[in-house]
Design a protein around this motif. Structure first.
Motif, PDB file in Angstrom:
ATOM      1  N   VAL A  74       0.851  -1.204   0.000  1.00  0.00           N
ATOM      2  CA  VAL A  74       0.000   0.000   0.000  1.00  0.00           C
ATOM      3  C   VAL A  74       0.884   1.250   0.000  1.00  0.00           C
ATOM      4  CG1 VAL A  74      -1.681   1.333   1.329  1.00  0.00           C
ATOM      5  CG2 VAL A  74      -1.922  -1.146   1.145  1.00  0.00           C
ATOM      6  N   ALA A  75       1.931   1.227   0.828  1.00  0.00           N
ATOM      7  CA  ALA A  75       2.857   2.366   0.877  1.00  0.00           C
ATOM      8  C   ALA A  75       3.584   2.529  -0.454  1.00  0.00           C
ATOM      9  CB  ALA A  75       3.849   2.177   2.018  1.00  0.00           C
ATOM     10  N   ALA A  76       3.983   1.394  -1.062  1.00  0.00           N
ATOM     11  CA  ALA A  76       4.667   1.466  -2.352  1.00  0.00           C
ATOM     12  C   ALA A  76       3.750   2.054  -3.424  1.00  0.00           C
ATOM     13  CB  ALA A  76       5.138   0.070  -2.767  1.00  0.00           C
ATOM     14  N   HIS A  77       2.501   1.668  -3.391  1.00  0.00           N
ATOM     15  CA  HIS A  77       1.524   2.205  -4.339  1.00  0.00           C
ATOM     16  C   HIS A  77       1.384   3.726  -4.161  1.00  0.00           C
ATOM     17  CE1 HIS A  77      -1.869   2.322  -6.993  1.00  0.00           C
ATOM     18  NE2 HIS A  77      -2.682   2.745  -6.056  1.00  0.00           N
TER      19      HIS A  77
ATOM     20  N   MET B  24       2.758   9.291  -6.071  1.00  0.00           N
ATOM     21  CA  MET B  24       3.307  10.628  -5.831  1.00  0.00           C
ATOM     22  C   MET B  24       4.447  10.946  -6.797  1.00  0.00           C
ATOM     23  SD  MET B  24       1.526  12.144  -3.545  1.00  0.00           S
ATOM     24  CE  MET B  24       0.040  11.260  -4.053  1.00  0.00           C
ATOM     25  N   ILE B  25       5.233   9.933  -7.178  1.00  0.00           N
ATOM     26  CA  ILE B  25       6.270  10.148  -8.195  1.00  0.00           C
ATOM     27  C   ILE B  25       5.628  10.483  -9.539  1.00  0.00           C
ATOM     28  CG2 ILE B  25       8.110   9.024  -9.510  1.00  0.00           C
ATOM     29  CD1 ILE B  25       8.770   7.422  -6.989  1.00  0.00           C
TER      30      ILE B  25
ATOM     31  N   ALA C 114       7.249  11.124   4.680  1.00  0.00           N
ATOM     32  CA  ALA C 114       6.064  11.382   5.498  1.00  0.00           C
ATOM     33  C   ALA C 114       4.807  10.851   4.829  1.00  0.00           C
ATOM     34  CB  ALA C 114       5.933  12.883   5.764  1.00  0.00           C
ATOM     35  N   MET C 115       4.726  10.983   3.490  1.00  0.00           N
ATOM     36  CA  MET C 115       3.564  10.447   2.781  1.00  0.00           C
ATOM     37  C   MET C 115       3.548   8.920   2.825  1.00  0.00           C
ATOM     38  SD  MET C 115       2.979  12.994  -0.468  1.00  0.00           S
ATOM     39  CE  MET C 115       4.622  12.752  -1.115  1.00  0.00           C
TER      40      MET C 115
ATOM     41  N   ALA D 106       7.127  12.328  11.362  1.00  0.00           N
ATOM     42  CA  ALA D 106       7.669  12.530  10.013  1.00  0.00           C
ATOM     43  C   ALA D 106       7.090  13.787   9.379  1.00  0.00           C
ATOM     44  CB  ALA D 106       7.365  11.301   9.148  1.00  0.00           C
ATOM     45  N   VAL D 107       5.783  13.989   9.554  1.00  0.00           N
ATOM     46  CA  VAL D 107       5.140  15.192   9.021  1.00  0.00           C
ATOM     47  C   VAL D 107       5.699  16.434   9.709  1.00  0.00           C
ATOM     48  CG1 VAL D 107       2.959  16.455   8.890  1.00  0.00           C
ATOM     49  CG2 VAL D 107       3.033  14.041   8.301  1.00  0.00           C
ATOM     50  N   GLY D 108       5.900  16.351  11.021  1.00  0.00           N
ATOM     51  CA  GLY D 108       6.441  17.501  11.738  1.00  0.00           C
ATOM     52  C   GLY D 108       7.814  17.884  11.242  1.00  0.00           C
TER      53      GLY D 108
END
Length: 526
Positions: free
Chosen positions: A11-14, A19-20, A75-76, A118-120
């Motif tokens: 899911v993270a790879a997708h 985003m790329i 972060a994403m 990570a977002v921070g």
């Protein structure tokens, strides 16, 4: 991932791949937009490069840029891990993980909290990158626009993430959170592309703003493609006076929060606020556009307004009028359908009062133009209250009264600074007709009245002790500044009072919300 029911790693790879892809499309759009500029550079033998930034600054900027891109991308990925692990509510509070502790105690909590960390970090890097652009690339308008957009998006993303947690992670907010994250990533990619492009980064490459054959002090001209927004859109956007609109929306939202405390809405408050703010923006923008159509003759005689789009012919008067009427009608229909009919009628009444009573009648005929016409600017809290309750109560009328008595002192202070403009346009503002001394005395009288009126919400039990302390403190400072202005006839004092009046109103509304939040807690509102 869907067909094979793959785990959260995929899911993270997708997410990362999507985003790329988005970044690739953004880069394609940015470089395609600069194609004409690149061609012009190659055909311009009489231009030289003016180095705006040092090599050291450019190198530091690119290192910061690379770190920001990397950590934002990471972060994403952590956000997609939260979704894949179904850990949206593993941490039920914000910014801490829970009401009983800052840090999480289980795996799901750490996945959720790790995303926040990570977002921070990426937010800190974005802020640093934005500051660098504002500080060292201030001559590049396109870079500054991209940096402003990035700052606005990432701050909005943080608040949206917080509200998602506070409201129990509803699906609509989770979708909006993801969409805003993609928009923030796209804005960062745009800024990165511009910073890496010769000419924008201040390194090798032609700078078309300097001509070797031209005197150094001639005005610089920009080539095409220097703006992210089409000129026509910018001109019509300027008609709605975007800097003024927030001053009217803040009391609207404040009244809604106050009303929700006493009369909990039968629908999610956040969506109600968003629909009301949208309608308020359309209504206010429409009124401002019609106002500029009607005032185009006097605007042409005032230094402050002679550059407006209608006066200079960049927008036709008929086009501005149609734009204003369409916005007003859209606002009425949108508020009627998405909020309620009472709020829609109040918003329309405010527009009609502003156009017909203030602009057409009072502004050109009476020194009481600001006093009576100020009622139009006091309508927003009525709209906000009616949006939640479907009617009006005593607290709403008190909020109306505060803005009504605030308006004369606020605008008369400005009119002391701009009185020559009003005199040139033959507008009967108080300093022009009755003189500066009388105006300063009138400002003091209304400042005292405002102080007394601002205490009424406490006297009627609508607000508590925290608000009382803020209203007294702010009101005393307002009166003290008015006394100083009455004693010292200076433009600086008048301008200082005008600026403080904006701060006064904003802080007063913050105190209203804080008073109720502390008294009843967020659960009583949201």
């Amino acid at each position: 991932t869907v067909l094979l029911h793959l785990d959260r790693t995929w899911v993270a790879a997708h997410m990362g791949n999507s985003m790329i892809l988005l970044a690739s499309l953004v880069l394609l759009a940015v470089f395609a937009g600069q194609h004409a500029v690149v061609n012009a550079e190659s055909a311009a033998p009489n231009v030289i490069t003016r180095v705006r930034t040092t090599e050291r600054t450019r190198l530091a900027t690119r290192i910061l840029l690379a770190a920001t891109l990397a950590f934002t991308f990471a972060a994403m990925l952590t956000g997609s891990a939260v979704v894949g692990a179904q850990a949206d509510l593993a941490c039920t509070a914000w910014p801490q993980c829970s009401d009983t502790g800052i840090l999480p105690v289980d795996t799901g909590g750490w996945i959720n909290f790790g995303h926040r960390l990570a977002v921070g970090l990426s937010d800190v890097l974005m802020l640093a990158l934005t500051v660098v652009v504002w500080r060292f690339y201030r001559q590049e308008r396109r870079l500054r626009v991209a940096a402003h957009l990035l700052a606005l998006l990432y701050v909005s993303q943080v608040f949206l993430g917080a509200f998602t947690i506070w409201l129990g992670a509803p699906e609509a907010l989770k979708g909006a959170h993801l969409g805003l994250a993609a928009a923030t990533w796209a804005a960062l990619v745009v800024l990165a592309a511009l910073l890496w492009t010769p000419g924008y980064s201040g390194e090798s490459g032609f700078d078309l703003t300097d001509d070797i054959t031209a005197p150094r002090k001639l005005p610089k001209t920009r080539t095409g493609g220097q703006s992210l927004v089409p000129p026509t859109v910018r001109l019509y956007f300027g008609l709605i006076k975007p800097r003024v609109i927030p001053l009217l929306l803040v009391p609207t939202v404040t009244a809604m929060l106050m009303a929700a405390v006493q009369h909990p809405a039968d629908r999610p408050l956040l969506s109600l606020i968003l629909f009301t703010v949208l309608g308020g923006t359309l209504a206010t923008g429409g009124a401002h556009a019609i106002n500029q159509y009607l005032d185009r003759d006097i605007d042409a005689r005032m230094r402050r307004t002679k550059g407006r789009a209608i006066v200079t012919g960049r927008i036709s008067p008929q086009g501005a009028l149609r734009f204003g009427v369409v916005l007003t009608l859209l606002a009425f229909m949108q508020i009627w359908l998405t909020v309620n009919p009472v709020a829609a009628l109040l918003a329309l009444a405010g527009n009609l009062f502003y156009v017909f009573v203030y602009t057409i009648w009072l502004k050109r005929t009476s020194t009481q133009n600001i006093v009576i016409g100020g009622a139009a600017g006091a309508v927003p809290p009525l709209v906000g209250w009616a949006a939640v309750t479907g009617g009006l109560d005593i607290p709403a009328l008190l909020f109306f009264a505060i803005i009504f008595f605030w308006t004369p002192a606020h605008f008369w202070a400005l009119s002391l600074v701009r009185q020559e403009d009003y005199r040139a346009a033959n507008i009967p503002m108080l300093p022009v007709v009755r003189g500066a001394n009388y105006t300063r005395a009138s400002i003091l009288r209304y400042a005292v009245l405002l102080l007394l009126v601002s205490l009424l919400p406490f006297a009627t039990g609508s607000l508590g002790w925290l608000y009382l302390g803020a209203a007294l403190s702010l009101g005393v400072v307002f009166v003290a500044r008015a006394v100083q202005l009455a004693r010292e006839a200076s433009t600086a004092r008048a301008w200082g009072l005008f600026k403080f009046s904006n701060i006064y109103l904003a802080l007063l509304y913050v105190a209203m919300v804080a008073d109720r939040v502390i008294a009843l807690g967020w659960n009583g509102i949201l």
